[in-house]
Structures are given as structure tokens and as C-alpha cells.
Scaffold this motif. Structure first.
Motif, short mmCIF file in Angstrom:
data_model
loop_
_atom_site.label_atom_id
_atom_site.label_comp_id
_atom_site.label_asym_id
_atom_site.label_seq_id
_atom_site.Cartn_x
_atom_site.Cartn_y
_atom_site.Cartn_z
N GLU A 96 0.83 -1.19 0.00
CA GLU A 96 0.00 0.00 0.00
C GLU A 96 0.88 1.25 0.00
OE1 GLU A 96 -2.63 -0.11 3.26
OE2 GLU A 96 -3.72 -1.89 2.58
N TRP A 97 0.45 2.22 -0.79
CA TRP A 97 1.16 3.49 -0.86
C TRP A 97 0.59 4.43 0.19
CZ3 TRP A 97 5.37 4.34 -3.89
CH2 TRP A 97 5.62 3.40 -4.89
N GLY A 98 1.47 5.17 0.81
CA GLY A 98 1.03 6.11 1.83
C GLY A 98 2.19 6.94 2.32
N PRO A 99 1.94 7.92 3.13
CA PRO A 99 3.03 8.76 3.64
C PRO A 99 3.91 7.99 4.60
CG PRO A 99 0.95 9.32 4.70
CD PRO A 99 0.61 8.34 3.62
N CYS A 100 5.19 8.39 4.66
CA CYS A 100 6.12 7.77 5.59
C CYS A 100 5.75 8.15 7.03
CB CYS A 100 7.55 8.23 5.29
SG CYS A 100 8.17 7.72 3.69
N ARG A 101 6.03 7.24 7.93
CA ARG A 101 5.81 7.55 9.33
C ARG A 101 6.85 8.54 9.82
NH1 ARG A 101 4.98 2.94 13.47
NH2 ARG A 101 6.89 2.04 12.58
N ASN A 102 6.53 9.19 10.92
CA ASN A 102 7.44 10.16 11.51
C ASN A 102 8.36 9.45 12.50
OD1 ASN A 102 8.22 12.48 13.58
ND2 ASN A 102 7.60 13.44 11.66
N VAL A 103 9.56 9.99 12.65
CA VAL A 103 10.52 9.39 13.55
C VAL A 103 10.09 9.49 15.01
CG1 VAL A 103 11.90 11.46 13.94
CG2 VAL A 103 13.03 9.21 13.92
N LYS A 124 13.39 2.15 19.99
CA LYS A 124 12.26 1.25 20.28
C LYS A 124 11.02 1.79 19.58
CE LYS A 124 10.17 1.28 24.28
NZ LYS A 124 9.85 1.08 25.71
N ASP A 125 10.35 0.90 18.87
CA ASP A 125 9.07 1.26 18.24
C ASP A 125 8.02 1.41 19.32
OD1 ASP A 125 6.73 1.47 16.76
OD2 ASP A 125 7.42 0.11 15.21
N ILE A 126 7.46 2.61 19.46
CA ILE A 126 6.50 2.87 20.53
C ILE A 126 5.25 2.03 20.37
CG2 ILE A 126 5.09 4.68 21.61
CD1 ILE A 126 7.21 6.69 20.83
N THR A 127 4.86 1.75 19.14
CA THR A 127 3.62 1.01 18.90
C THR A 127 3.77 -0.46 19.27
OG1 THR A 127 3.12 2.50 17.07
CG2 THR A 127 1.87 0.44 17.18
N THR A 128 4.84 -1.09 18.82
CA THR A 128 5.01 -2.53 19.03
C THR A 128 5.99 -2.88 20.14
OG1 THR A 128 6.78 -2.64 17.37
CG2 THR A 128 4.52 -2.92 16.58
N GLY A 129 6.82 -1.93 20.56
CA GLY A 129 7.82 -2.21 21.58
C GLY A 129 9.04 -2.93 21.05
N GLU A 130 9.17 -3.08 19.73
CA GLU A 130 10.30 -3.79 19.15
C GLU A 130 11.54 -2.90 19.13
OE1 GLU A 130 11.47 -6.13 15.00
OE2 GLU A 130 9.70 -4.84 15.11
N ASP A 167 17.86 -6.37 6.65
CA ASP A 167 16.54 -6.12 6.08
C ASP A 167 16.15 -4.67 6.32
OD1 ASP A 167 14.04 -6.49 4.94
OD2 ASP A 167 13.14 -7.12 6.82
N LEU A 168 15.64 -4.01 5.30
CA LEU A 168 15.13 -2.65 5.43
C LEU A 168 13.64 -2.72 5.73
CD1 LEU A 168 15.44 0.44 5.23
CD2 LEU A 168 15.06 0.23 2.76
N ARG A 169 13.25 -2.32 6.94
CA ARG A 169 11.84 -2.39 7.33
C ARG A 169 11.03 -1.27 6.68
NH1 ARG A 169 11.55 -5.11 12.35
NH2 ARG A 169 12.89 -6.94 12.18
N GLU A 170 11.48 -0.04 6.85
CA GLU A 170 10.75 1.10 6.31
C GLU A 170 11.66 2.32 6.33
OE1 GLU A 170 7.60 2.75 8.76
OE2 GLU A 170 8.29 1.55 10.46
N VAL A 171 11.19 3.38 5.70
CA VAL A 171 11.87 4.67 5.71
C VAL A 171 10.96 5.66 6.43
CG1 VAL A 171 12.88 6.50 4.30
CG2 VAL A 171 13.01 4.13 3.53
N VAL A 172 11.48 6.35 7.44
CA VAL A 172 10.70 7.32 8.20
C VAL A 172 11.35 8.68 8.06
CG1 VAL A 172 9.85 5.60 9.83
CG2 VAL A 172 11.95 6.83 10.34
N VAL A 180 16.06 11.98 7.11
CA VAL A 180 15.57 10.71 6.56
C VAL A 180 16.23 9.59 7.35
CG1 VAL A 180 15.36 9.27 4.51
CG2 VAL A 180 15.32 11.76 4.30
N TYR A 181 15.42 8.64 7.80
CA TYR A 181 15.90 7.54 8.64
C TYR A 181 15.53 6.21 7.99
CZ TYR A 181 16.17 11.17 12.26
OH TYR A 181 16.45 12.31 12.97
N LEU A 182 16.45 5.26 8.07
CA LEU A 182 16.19 3.89 7.63
C LEU A 182 15.98 3.03 8.87
CD1 LEU A 182 18.91 3.44 4.85
CD2 LEU A 182 16.65 4.49 4.69
N VAL A 183 14.89 2.28 8.89
CA VAL A 183 14.55 1.41 10.02
C VAL A 183 14.95 -0.01 9.66
CG1 VAL A 183 12.74 0.63 11.57
CG2 VAL A 183 12.63 2.93 10.61
#
Length: 465
Positions: A96-103, A124-130, A167-172, A180-183
Motif C-alpha cells: 500500500e502506498w502512503g506517507p512515511c511515518r514520523n521518527v 524502540k518502536d513505541i507502537t510494538t515495543g520492538e 533487512d530494510l523495514r521502512e523509511v521514516v 531521513v531515517y532507515l529502520v
């Protein structure tokens, strides 16, 4: 008596009813067939009209929900329904196409390191705790737009999906356009820091496990026509499950056959191939294989194999290890731009083998098969170096000791994860000149140190005197 004709019909009402029922069934089939042919003709006319009209009146429906699709018509015919689609679009699973998440969705825990093309932090990902690794791309040297190194890294990581490649998870994005950040997943160690902290090098079986995984990931890259061009121990990550992953693709790029004209200023100096130091502008995956040879030697000795302070000293250290080039070991040596001014010492005797074996005294604990593989990786002639597939099939990995299973790989405290080595409290040695204390051993077995003749112990009685 005249025989009755077989075409004659009786006036039996039951027979007449059967014949009438058969006639009705035939008529219904004929009408259903005609209706189906009419619908097919309408579909063909609609397709022809859509192909002839470059600007359709209605936007195409991308959903496969046929219940609310107005282009679907159902025509009942005598308790039978026929479903017709004016246009059929095959659904394919896509991202799905959509805006990048914020850092701001990530909580930064600590800084890990600063590389040539970015700053790496643990977050740490605030949503998932990963726990993940955040790499902020450097934008300082790109006033004209997005840096090409960042574009190459993102493109390469999206194309190179392999178990031994990060692995590149996403770009925020940050609050500014240049943030620009690579997750990426967080791995506890890099081999450079781990080797610095270890008191002894890896065991031979552990070295084979690490090297085999590096070669597997690099083999996948080379099959995809990708050169890494910056392989070194600090760009090789290791987790606590014994898995090695290749990282930092800022200098990676695609190549072709024949190889194109490329820049020669690539690869960190200690892992740079001799043809690059001598000014080669056309090269291929052989430069990655030279870096693998340097990493192999570093895993064996726990120290970087060739530590030159500049390009000239680096070349001298390479020739001191491998010997000076000769027309037999490197025929095209003199054609390189920087090799014309190089003065070589006269060769006393021709080295046995092509490529010649490295000195045994430098690697005393390496087997003959391992020394042959290392010498082939550190061959001066790029054409004589082993490929990734030849290394993976080498007898070095098949002889004892075999590569250690990843599940049995040892774990180490992670500096990147802010883990400290657990130190147990141990008593100190007696200080010189200190007087020995006066001790009363009467309470050793649970007594109170009094003058009683009998002392109760752990289930028994000890009588003193």
C-alpha cells in the motif's frame, strides 16, 4: 392385419404430457443459449468501445468486491442466474502506498556509531515495543537533493532480500526534509567490536560458520549483479542466534558485463584490492573477494591483516605478504596507471603455484585447505581469485572441524545494546604487612562459641575435648 406405424401417436394423456414437458425443456435451453450469446456480444462490444476510447468515462474499479460493483449484472432465466462482468481486473497483492511515518514513533535509546554515510542509533518502536536500529542519512554533502549513496542503499536493500543481508523495514521522516531515517532490525554485535573485546580469536568451527554466512549473502548479491564495495568487519553484524548479516550498502552499486568504468576510490583502505590502489577504473566482483580474504585473515588473527596508513604503505604491506607481482602471477600489472612508476625488487626465484601460497608462519593454525583458500582470495591477479560459488564449494568447509551450528554459537554482551559484562565479586589477595586475625572456629557447626562441652551440628552432635 396391417401393422401399426411407429410414427403414430396414441391419444394417451400421459404420453402427451411427457412430450409437452420435453418440448418446454428444449425451448428453455434454446432461450438460455440465445441469452448467453447476447450477453457475450454485449461484452465484446463494451471491450471494443473501451479500447477505442482513450479516456474512459468511469474510473476503473480496483476492488474485487463484486457485491457492490455496479458493472456486474445478474440475469435470471428460469431459476438460473448468469453473472456478467463488463470488465474483469485481476487483483495482485501489492504494498500500500502512503506517507512515511514520523521518527517520533520511535524512542531513541542510545547512539551506536557514526559511519561514512549516516548515524546509527538503537531505538524502540513505541507502537510494538520492538527494538530496531535507526540510521539517519547524512545530507550535508548533497546540496542538490537526495544523496545518491542513500538512494543506492535503499534500492539495494529493497532488492536484496536474503537471510544474510540486513533487512530494510521502512523509511521514516523527521520534522525537516533533510531528516531521513532507515529502520532496520537491531543486531547485538558487529564483528569489529567483537574481535576487539575478545581475548582470543574465534574457534576454527566458529570462523567457518561466520565466513560461510558472509559468502552466502555475498553470493546472492553477485547473482543480482550488485557489488558491495565496502566489505569490512565493522559492516558485518552478528546477533545472539549466531546469524551474520551484511550491512552498510552506501557504496554498493549495480554492474554489468563487461564492467563499466567506475570510480577507483572505493572500499576502506585496509580492505582495498591492489588493482584499486594502482588506479584500475574497470573492475567487478573481484574487489569484494579481496575484502573477503582480508576479513578471513582478521578472523584468524583477531587483528586487521593489512594496516597501512596511506595508499603507498598499503601497497607495500600487500607485497610484503603476498610477494611482489611477476609476469606469471599478474600479467596485466604494468598496464595499471599507478604501476608504471613502481620499482620492484628483482625476484630471486619463481614462487610455486599460481597464485602462490601465503607464508605458513603467518597462519600457523590454518589447515592446508584453508591456506589454499585464503591465498586464492588474496591473489594479486584479480582473475585468479575465487568466486563466491567456488568458495562455498571449497573443501575447507567440508573438512574437520565442520562449521559450528548457529544454534550452538556462543553469545557475548552487546556494547550496542548497552550491556556490560557481568563481573563477580571475588576476594582480594592479602596485603603485605597485614596481621592475621584471631579466629574462633567453635561456631563452624552451628554452635554459639560458648564453653559448652556438646555442640549441635547439622543433624549430628560434636563432642569437644
Amino acid at each position: 392385419m396391417a401393422s401399426k406405424s411407429r410414427w403414430a401417436t396414441d391419444d394417451d394423456p400421459e404420453t402427451e404430457a411427457i412430450l409437452a414437458q420435453r418440448k418446454r425443456e428444449k425451448d428453455e435451453k434454446r432461450r438460455a443459449k440465445a441469452e448467453k450469446q447476447r450477453q457475450l456480444d454485449e461484452q465484446q462490444q463494451a471491450r471494443a468501445q473501451q479500447e477505442s476510447d482513450p479516456h474512459p468515462k468511469k474510473r476503473r474499479r480496483l476492488s474485487n468486491d463484486h457485491e457492490q460493483d455496479p458493472s456486474i449484472t445478474t440475469t435470471p432465466t428460469n431459476n438460473t442466474s448468469t453473472t456478467t462482468h463488463e470488465s474483469t481486473i485481476l487483483p495482485f497483492p501489492t504494498q500500500e502506498w502512503g506517507p512515511c511515518r514520523n521518527v517520533s514513533n520511535f524512542e531513541r535509546l542510545n547512539h551506536i556509531e557514526e559511519g561514512s554515510y549516516g548515524f546509527v542509533s538503537r531505538a524502540k518502536d513505541i507502537t510494538t515495543g520492538e527494538i530496531v536500529a535507526l540510521k539517519k542519512l547524512k545530507m550535508d554533502n548533497s546540496p542538490d537533493g537526495f544523496p545518491v549513496t542513500g538512494l543506492r542503499e535503499i534500492q539495494t536493500l529493497l532488492e536484496a532480500r536474503h537471510q544474510n543481508i540486513i533487512d530494510l523495514r521502512e523509511v521514516v521522516m523527521g520534522d525537516k526534509l533533510d531528516e531521513v531515517y532507515l529502520v532496520m532490525p537491531f543486531l547485538e554485535h558487529d564483528l569489529k567490536t567483537l574481535l576487539d573485546d575478545m581475548s582470543e580469536p574465534f574457534l576454527p568451527s566458529e570462523t567457518k560458520t561466520i565466513l560461510h554466512q558472509i559468502l552466502s549473502g555475498l553470493d546472492f548479491l553477485h547473482d543480482q549483479w550488485i557489488m558491495h564495495r565496502d566489505l569490512k568487519t565493522s559492516n558485518l553484524l552478528l546477533n545472539n542466534r549466531g546469524e551474520v548479516k551484511i550491512a552498510d550498502f552506501g557504496m554498493a552499486r549495480y554492474y554489468g558485463d563487461p564492467p563499466p568504468k567506475l570510480t577507483q576510490l572505493v572500499v576502506t583502505l585496509w580492505y582495498r584490492a591492489p588493482e584499486l590502489l594502482l588506479g584500475a577504473e574497470k573492475y567487478a566482483t573481484e574487489i569484494d573477494m579481496w575484502s573477503i580474504g582480508c576479513i578471513f585473515g582478521e578472523l584468524l588473527t583477531k587483528e586487521p591483516l593489512l594496516q597501512g596508513k596511506n595508499e603507498v604503505e598499503q601497497v607495500s604491506k600487500i607485497f610484503a605478504l603476498t610477494g611482489p607481482p611477476t609476469p606469471q602471477t599478474w600479467p596485466d600489472f604494468r598496464s595499471l596507471p599507478n604501476a608504471k612508476s613502481l620499482r620492484l625488487p628483482p625476484s630471486s626465484s619463481a614462487s610455486a603455484g599460481n597464485p602462490p601460497l601465503l607464508p605458513r608462519g603467518k597462519f600457523p593454525f590454518l589447515t592446508n585447505a584453508g591456506l589454499h583458500m585464503l591465498s586464492s582470495l588474496l591473489a594479486l591477479n584479480p582473475g585468479a581469485r575465487l568466486s563466491t560459488k567456488e568458495c562455498l564449494a571449497h573443501r575447507y568447509f567440508r573438512e574437520d572441524p565442520r562449521p559450528k551450528p548457529k544454534e550452538m554459537f556462543p553469545t557475548f554482551p552487546s556494547k550496542a545494546g548497552m550491556e556490560k559484562r557481568r563481573r563477580r565479586e571475588t576476594p582480594e589477595a592479602p596485603k603485605r604487612g597485614q596481621e592475621a586475625p584471631k579466629l574462633d572456629f567453635a561456631s563452624v557447626f552451628g554452635g554459639q562459641g560458648g564453653g559448652e562441652a556438646g555442640e549441635q551440628g547439622a543433624g549430628f552432635t560434636l563432642r569437644l575435648g
